[in-house]
Design a protein around this motif. Sequence first.
Motif, short mmCIF file in Angstrom:
data_model
loop_
_atom_site.label_atom_id
_atom_site.label_comp_id
_atom_site.label_asym_id
_atom_site.label_seq_id
_atom_site.Cartn_x
_atom_site.Cartn_y
_atom_site.Cartn_z
N SER A 57 -40.16 55.99 -35.13
CA SER A 57 -39.44 57.21 -34.79
C SER A 57 -38.87 57.13 -33.38
CB SER A 57 -40.39 58.41 -34.90
OG SER A 57 -39.77 59.59 -34.47
N VAL A 58 -37.57 57.45 -33.25
CA VAL A 58 -36.91 57.58 -31.95
C VAL A 58 -36.26 58.95 -31.92
CG1 VAL A 58 -35.16 56.68 -30.39
CG2 VAL A 58 -36.47 55.10 -31.82
N ILE A 59 -36.71 59.81 -31.02
CA ILE A 59 -36.22 61.18 -30.93
C ILE A 59 -35.60 61.39 -29.56
CG2 ILE A 59 -36.84 63.63 -30.98
CD1 ILE A 59 -39.12 62.86 -32.90
N ILE A 60 -34.35 61.84 -29.52
CA ILE A 60 -33.61 62.09 -28.29
C ILE A 60 -33.29 63.58 -28.22
CG2 ILE A 60 -31.63 61.45 -26.87
CD1 ILE A 60 -33.41 59.05 -27.61
N ASP A 61 -33.78 64.26 -27.19
CA ASP A 61 -33.54 65.71 -27.05
C ASP A 61 -33.82 66.46 -28.35
OD1 ASP A 61 -32.87 65.57 -24.41
OD2 ASP A 61 -30.71 65.62 -24.71
N GLY A 62 -34.91 66.10 -29.01
CA GLY A 62 -35.31 66.79 -30.22
C GLY A 62 -34.62 66.33 -31.48
N MET A 63 -33.71 65.36 -31.36
CA MET A 63 -32.97 64.88 -32.54
C MET A 63 -33.43 63.48 -32.93
SD MET A 63 -29.05 66.03 -31.61
CE MET A 63 -29.12 65.24 -30.00
N GLU A 64 -33.75 63.32 -34.20
CA GLU A 64 -34.07 62.00 -34.72
C GLU A 64 -32.84 61.11 -34.60
OE1 GLU A 64 -36.76 59.30 -36.09
OE2 GLU A 64 -37.27 61.44 -36.14
N CYS A 65 -33.05 59.89 -34.11
CA CYS A 65 -31.92 58.96 -33.94
C CYS A 65 -31.59 58.35 -35.29
CB CYS A 65 -32.28 57.88 -32.91
SG CYS A 65 -30.85 56.94 -32.35
N ASP A 66 -30.77 59.08 -36.04
CA ASP A 66 -30.35 58.63 -37.36
C ASP A 66 -28.86 58.92 -37.52
OD1 ASP A 66 -30.17 61.37 -37.77
OD2 ASP A 66 -32.04 61.49 -38.90
N ARG A 67 -28.31 58.56 -38.67
CA ARG A 67 -26.86 58.69 -38.87
C ARG A 67 -26.39 60.13 -38.70
NH1 ARG A 67 -24.42 55.52 -43.89
NH2 ARG A 67 -25.35 53.87 -42.60
N LYS A 68 -27.20 61.07 -39.10
CA LYS A 68 -26.84 62.49 -39.02
C LYS A 68 -26.58 62.93 -37.59
CE LYS A 68 -28.81 67.08 -39.95
NZ LYS A 68 -30.00 67.80 -40.48
N HIS A 69 -27.38 62.43 -36.65
CA HIS A 69 -27.30 62.88 -35.26
C HIS A 69 -26.65 61.87 -34.33
CE1 HIS A 69 -30.98 65.13 -36.77
NE2 HIS A 69 -30.17 66.11 -36.40
N LEU A 70 -26.17 60.77 -34.86
CA LEU A 70 -25.76 59.64 -34.03
C LEU A 70 -24.65 60.02 -33.05
CD1 LEU A 70 -26.79 56.82 -33.73
CD2 LEU A 70 -25.04 56.03 -35.32
N GLU A 71 -23.65 60.76 -33.51
CA GLU A 71 -22.54 61.10 -32.63
C GLU A 71 -23.00 61.94 -31.44
OE1 GLU A 71 -18.13 63.24 -32.82
OE2 GLU A 71 -19.09 62.51 -34.67
N LYS A 72 -23.86 62.93 -31.70
CA LYS A 72 -24.37 63.77 -30.62
C LYS A 72 -25.24 62.98 -29.66
CE LYS A 72 -24.31 68.19 -33.11
NZ LYS A 72 -25.14 69.31 -33.62
N ILE A 73 -26.06 62.08 -30.21
CA ILE A 73 -26.95 61.28 -29.37
C ILE A 73 -26.15 60.35 -28.47
CG2 ILE A 73 -28.60 59.37 -29.45
CD1 ILE A 73 -29.97 60.87 -31.77
N ARG A 74 -25.11 59.74 -29.01
CA ARG A 74 -24.31 58.81 -28.21
C ARG A 74 -23.51 59.52 -27.13
NH1 ARG A 74 -22.59 54.31 -32.84
NH2 ARG A 74 -24.64 53.29 -32.81
N ALA A 75 -23.28 60.83 -27.30
CA ALA A 75 -22.65 61.61 -26.23
C ALA A 75 -23.65 61.91 -25.12
CB ALA A 75 -22.08 62.90 -26.78
N ARG A 76 -24.94 61.94 -25.47
CA ARG A 76 -25.98 62.25 -24.48
C ARG A 76 -26.53 61.01 -23.79
NH1 ARG A 76 -26.50 66.46 -28.13
NH2 ARG A 76 -27.18 68.46 -27.29
N VAL A 77 -26.48 59.88 -24.48
CA VAL A 77 -27.06 58.63 -23.96
C VAL A 77 -25.94 57.63 -23.69
CG1 VAL A 77 -28.68 56.75 -24.36
CG2 VAL A 77 -29.17 59.02 -25.30
N GLY A 78 -25.73 57.31 -22.43
CA GLY A 78 -24.71 56.34 -22.07
C GLY A 78 -25.33 54.98 -21.81
N VAL A 79 -24.81 53.95 -22.44
CA VAL A 79 -25.33 52.59 -22.29
C VAL A 79 -24.33 51.75 -21.51
CG1 VAL A 79 -26.10 50.51 -23.48
CG2 VAL A 79 -26.62 52.76 -24.45
N VAL A 80 -24.81 51.11 -20.45
CA VAL A 80 -23.98 50.19 -19.67
C VAL A 80 -24.53 48.78 -19.91
CG1 VAL A 80 -23.12 49.57 -17.39
CG2 VAL A 80 -23.55 51.97 -17.95
N PHE A 81 -23.72 47.94 -20.57
CA PHE A 81 -24.17 46.61 -20.95
C PHE A 81 -24.21 45.65 -19.75
CE2 PHE A 81 -22.21 48.39 -24.83
CZ PHE A 81 -23.32 48.33 -25.67
#
Length: 231
Positions: A57-81
């Motif tokens: 389980s990976v939960i970000i701001d109360g949202m399970e990191c799955d396809r349903k929430h992916l767009e919202k999660i990627r707006a909250r989590v910024g990744v710098v490679f």
Amino acid sequence: MIKIQQLSFSYPDGKNALTDINLSVYPGEKIGIVGANGAGKSTLLMHINGIFTGEGSVIIDGMECDRKHLEKIRARVGVVFQNPDDQLFSITVYDDVAYGPRYQGLPKEEIHSRVEKALAAVQMEGYADRNPYHLSGGEKKRIAIATVLSMNPDILVFDEPTAGLDPRARRELLELLGRLPQTLLIATHDLELVDQLTTRMIVMNAGKIVADGPGKELLQDQQLLFNNGLI
């Protein structure tokens, strides 16, 4: 902000990368994730915005990191490679930094405002019309960070941010990271960075978390650092 429970992950070739990871991250924390090559640092980070999906389980701001929430999660989590060339693909700096807000469908005025604010945050005003491929390594790193900041994320994830930088560019990047208000997770071999910027340090080895505590304390444990390939 982040709650990971019993996360495990193997690559398609069968190589086990993560085993039973349990981790909680609270708002405003600055965390250094350290370990030798192959320890699982980058793989762990790539689960925080759904680039990889393992068992558990990976939960970000109360949202399970799955396809349903992916767009919202990627707006909250910024990744710098680690390599900014993996993030910069447009003809101009402006277009790279504007890509995320455009993808969100924001109005043109809001996009322009976000680009200006993001470039100002990384002290790259005046670079909007430049070609990213003609910039120095340190400048590219800053623009890569700006592409993420334009999304107004709550969490910033960095993979080896100082890799390949000369001493001056490294110093300037550390100063920049120190000013960022977001929750930070930084995977790195740079123990000096961990000492300067973070308050919490996580040590990984063979896909497992083997230590988690105040950085100032763990950095003094020479046996821990030696056993995990850090010195």
